[in-house]
Enzyme design. Structure first.
Site, mmCIF file in Angstrom:
data_model
loop_
_atom_site.group_PDB
_atom_site.id
_atom_site.type_symbol
_atom_site.label_atom_id
_atom_site.label_comp_id
_atom_site.label_asym_id
_atom_site.label_seq_id
_atom_site.Cartn_x
_atom_site.Cartn_y
_atom_site.Cartn_z
ATOM 1 C CG ASN A 9 3.528 31.315 16.407
ATOM 2 O OD1 ASN A 9 3.519 30.681 15.353
ATOM 3 N ND2 ASN A 9 3.216 30.774 17.572
ATOM 4 C CD1 TRP A 10 2.835 35.124 10.635
ATOM 5 C CD2 TRP A 10 3.519 34.132 8.737
ATOM 6 N NE1 TRP A 10 3.390 36.083 9.827
ATOM 7 C CE2 TRP A 10 3.811 35.513 8.654
ATOM 8 C CE3 TRP A 10 3.860 33.308 7.656
ATOM 9 C CZ2 TRP A 10 4.441 36.082 7.545
ATOM 10 C CZ3 TRP A 10 4.482 33.871 6.548
ATOM 11 C CH2 TRP A 10 4.768 35.248 6.491
ATOM 12 C CE LYS A 11 -0.433 31.120 17.799
ATOM 13 N NZ LYS A 11 -1.348 31.157 18.941
ATOM 14 C CG HIS A 94 3.280 28.076 21.142
ATOM 15 N ND1 HIS A 94 1.962 27.744 21.334
ATOM 16 C CD2 HIS A 94 3.306 29.404 20.892
ATOM 17 C CE1 HIS A 94 1.222 28.843 21.190
ATOM 18 N NE2 HIS A 94 2.019 29.868 20.926
ATOM 19 C CD GLU A 96 -1.399 27.652 19.749
ATOM 20 O OE1 GLU A 96 -0.730 27.576 18.702
ATOM 21 O OE2 GLU A 96 -2.011 28.693 20.091
ATOM 22 C CD GLU A 166 3.251 32.924 23.408
ATOM 23 O OE1 GLU A 166 3.128 33.837 22.608
ATOM 24 O OE2 GLU A 166 3.048 31.736 23.130
ATOM 25 N N GLY A 172 -5.002 33.944 21.848
ATOM 26 C CA GLY A 172 -6.118 33.843 20.913
ATOM 27 C C GLY A 172 -7.474 34.186 21.501
ATOM 28 C CB SER A 211 -4.771 38.853 23.265
ATOM 29 O OG SER A 211 -5.504 37.653 23.108
ATOM 30 N N GLY A 232 0.644 36.288 17.670
ATOM 31 C CA GLY A 232 -0.053 35.296 16.859
ATOM 32 C C GLY A 232 -0.977 35.977 15.862
ATOM 33 N N GLY A 233 -2.266 36.017 16.177
ATOM 34 C CA GLY A 233 -3.296 36.537 15.272
ATOM 35 C C GLY A 233 -2.961 37.864 14.614
#
Ligand code: 13P
Length: 249
Positions: A9-11, A94, A96, A166, A172, A211, A232-233
């Site tokens: 997930n590149w966001k 998600h 977010e 999640e 993050g 994470s 993610g990151g």
């Protein structure tokens, strides 16, 4: 036997220039692995990513969709539109989106339903806040989020779907859930589905997100009910992401 799946997930990250480089390195690194690898770029890069992964095994997904088939919904993108780009997966719910854009359980359920109608595999995200965990409400929160979708599509709607647990406190932050914490919630999720249909529960893949890094992936994937990850990151770093995918098998 559930085939592991790792989704990136590149966001809201990436540029036309960075993407080709990143995908090239990932493609080389994941060649020949058994797990499925899904990339979820921002919408504007769908065509570019579709082209870049054309000859490889990576699959395409999106981070969000609108539940309506079309019409006056300024700034939104439909399932049919993303399907045109060879998109096979869509992340729905998600945290977010739930927290920054006010997506309720009901909205998430509509999006899940829209994915099924367009033959997109929804990746349903569920997870609790730190406060909810501290109050020992994790199971209750995750079950409520899952139940809202079950009520909308029934257990059969989960035959072609994935779930991603999640925990919001792990997203993050650099602080992943421990393998034991993840396994505990994954087991609750599978149990809730199993009460309705044990075959669906047994075949559905439940990913962990929050994470995930090369350093903790193997231990997470070693759990019986952890069938992959939503990253993610670390998915923006080819070496990290490749290592995660390789740990999945
Ligand atoms: P991080 O891997 O950056 O914690 O993000 C997890 C996530 O939100 C994936 O959807």
């Amino acid at each position: 036997m559930r085939v592991p799946l790792v989704a990136a997930n590149w966001k809201m990250n990436g540029s036309a220039a960075s993407i080709d480089q990143l995908l090239g390195a990932i493609a080389a690194g994941v060649e020949g692995i058994q797990s499925e690898v899904v990339v979820c770029p921002p919408f504007v890069f769908l065509a570019q990513v579709q082209e870049a992964i054309r000859n490889g095994a990576m699959l395409l997904g999106v981070q969000n969709i609108n539940a309506n088939p079309g019409g006056a919904f300024t700034g939104e993108v439909s399932t049919e539109m993303v399907a045109e780009f060879g998109c096979r997966f869509a992340i729905v719910g998600h945290s977010e989106r739930r927290s920054y854009y006010g997506e309720s359980d009901a909205v998430v359920a509509e999006k899940f339903k829209a994915c099924l109608s367009a033959n997109l595999t929804p990746i349903l995200c569920v997870g609790e806040t730190l406060e909810e965990r501290d109050e020992e409400m994790t199971e209750q929160v995750v079950s409520r989020q899952l139940e809202a979708v079950l009520n909308a599509v029934g257990i059969d709607g989960f035959r072609q779907a994935l779930i991603a647990y999640e925990p919001i406190w792990a997203i993050g932050t650099g602080v992943s859930a421990t393998a034991a914490q993840a396994e505990e919630v994954h087991r609750v999720i599978r149990g809730q589905l199993s009460a309705k249909d044990s075959e669906v529960a047994e075949q559905i893949r439940i990913l962990y997100g929050g994470s995930v890094k090369a350093a903790n992936a193997a231990e997470l994937f070693g759990q019986e009910n952890v069938d992959g990850a939503l990253v993610g990151g670390a998915s923006l770093d080819a070496e990290e992401f490749t290592d995660i995918c390789r740990s999945a098998g």
